[in-house]
Design a protein around this motif. Structure first.
Motif, short mmCIF file in Angstrom:
data_model
loop_
_atom_site.label_atom_id
_atom_site.label_comp_id
_atom_site.label_asym_id
_atom_site.label_seq_id
_atom_site.Cartn_x
_atom_site.Cartn_y
_atom_site.Cartn_z
N LYS A 1 0.81 -1.25 -0.06
CA LYS A 1 0.03 0.05 -0.09
C LYS A 1 0.85 1.18 0.23
O LYS A 1 1.92 1.35 0.86
CB LYS A 1 -0.86 0.03 1.19
N VAL A 2 0.50 2.09 -0.74
CA VAL A 2 1.17 3.38 -0.87
C VAL A 2 1.03 4.29 0.32
O VAL A 2 2.31 4.90 0.48
CB VAL A 2 0.90 4.14 -2.30
N GLU A 3 0.10 4.20 1.01
CA GLU A 3 0.13 5.00 2.47
C GLU A 3 0.90 4.53 3.40
O GLU A 3 1.59 5.19 4.11
CB GLU A 3 -1.56 4.84 2.92
N ASP A 4 1.13 3.11 3.28
CA ASP A 4 2.03 2.54 4.17
C ASP A 4 3.60 2.77 3.90
O ASP A 4 4.26 2.86 4.90
CB ASP A 4 1.87 1.09 4.40
N ARG A 5 3.93 2.66 2.58
CA ARG A 5 4.95 2.98 2.33
C ARG A 5 5.53 4.49 2.70
O ARG A 5 6.48 4.93 3.19
CB ARG A 5 5.35 2.94 0.69
N LYS A 6 4.55 5.55 2.37
CA LYS A 6 4.82 6.70 2.74
C LYS A 6 4.80 7.14 4.16
O LYS A 6 6.00 7.88 4.83
CB LYS A 6 3.59 7.80 2.27
N ALA A 7 4.30 6.31 5.06
CA ALA A 7 4.34 6.28 6.48
C ALA A 7 5.78 6.08 6.80
O ALA A 7 6.36 6.34 7.71
CB ALA A 7 3.16 5.31 7.12
N LEU A 8 5.95 4.77 6.45
CA LEU A 8 7.57 4.10 6.70
C LEU A 8 8.43 5.09 6.45
O LEU A 8 9.53 5.35 6.95
CB LEU A 8 7.80 3.06 5.84
N VAL A 9 8.41 5.88 5.11
CA VAL A 9 9.40 6.80 4.70
C VAL A 9 9.53 7.84 5.83
O VAL A 9 10.63 8.24 6.31
CB VAL A 9 9.13 7.32 3.50
N VAL A 10 8.41 8.55 6.24
CA VAL A 10 8.50 9.39 7.33
C VAL A 10 9.15 9.10 8.59
O VAL A 10 10.01 9.80 9.24
CB VAL A 10 6.98 9.93 7.66
N VAL A 11 8.90 8.08 9.17
CA VAL A 11 9.33 7.27 10.30
C VAL A 11 10.70 7.16 10.19
O VAL A 11 11.57 7.52 10.89
CB VAL A 11 8.49 6.18 10.64
N LEU A 12 11.34 6.34 9.07
CA LEU A 12 12.57 6.05 8.91
C LEU A 12 13.50 7.46 8.91
O LEU A 12 14.37 7.50 9.12
CB LEU A 12 12.72 5.15 7.85
N THR A 13 12.91 8.29 8.22
CA THR A 13 13.66 9.68 7.73
C THR A 13 13.81 10.41 8.95
O THR A 13 14.76 10.75 9.61
CB THR A 13 13.00 10.50 6.78
N MET A 14 12.71 10.36 10.04
CA MET A 14 12.96 10.98 11.28
C MET A 14 13.74 10.39 12.18
O MET A 14 14.13 11.21 13.17
CB MET A 14 11.67 11.22 11.74
N ASN A 15 13.99 9.31 12.12
CA ASN A 15 15.20 8.51 12.82
C ASN A 15 16.48 8.30 12.32
O ASN A 15 17.33 7.60 12.65
CB ASN A 15 14.64 7.25 12.96
N GLY A 16 16.79 9.28 11.23
CA GLY A 16 17.91 9.40 10.76
C GLY A 16 18.57 8.71 9.54
O GLY A 16 19.55 8.60 9.26
N TYR A 17 17.72 7.81 9.03
CA TYR A 17 18.05 7.04 7.85
C TYR A 17 17.83 7.61 6.49
O TYR A 17 16.94 8.53 6.39
CB TYR A 17 17.00 5.66 7.96
N THR A 18 18.71 7.15 5.56
CA THR A 18 18.35 7.63 4.19
C THR A 18 17.43 6.56 3.53
O THR A 18 17.63 5.46 3.73
CB THR A 18 19.53 7.73 3.55
N VAL A 19 16.35 7.05 2.83
CA VAL A 19 15.38 6.25 2.53
C VAL A 19 14.89 6.60 0.91
O VAL A 19 15.14 7.36 0.32
CB VAL A 19 14.02 6.75 3.15
N ARG A 20 14.50 5.46 0.25
CA ARG A 20 13.93 5.65 -0.93
C ARG A 20 12.76 4.63 -1.03
O ARG A 20 12.66 3.53 -0.50
CB ARG A 20 14.92 5.33 -2.00
N MET A 21 11.70 4.80 -2.26
CA MET A 21 10.94 3.92 -2.42
C MET A 21 11.15 3.16 -3.92
O MET A 21 11.93 4.17 -4.56
CB MET A 21 9.44 4.69 -2.45
#
Length: 54
Positions: free
Chosen positions: A11-31
């Motif tokens: 689900k695209v909504e779940d991917r977006k939520a994961l990106v936000v959480v991971l980014t806020m915790n200092g990770y570099t992220v890509r979908m």
């Protein structure tokens, strides 16, 4: 080089939520999306890694 990890997520909504959480915790992220094991189905994922490890 930093080790990259992938979380499969349909689900695209779940991917977006994961990106936000991971980014806020200092990770570099890509979908992304890819075909795995020669199958025709597309797998959507979130890939992340520690940006400061590179």
């Amino acid at each position: 080089m930093a080790e990259h990890y992938k979380i499969d997520c349909d689900k695209v909504e779940d991917r977006k939520a994961l990106v936000v959480v991971l980014t806020m915790n200092g990770y570099t992220v890509r979908m992304g999306k890819e075909k795995r094991n020669g199958k025709s189905a597309v797998i959507y994922f979130v890939e992340y890694w520690r940006g400061d490890d590179e």
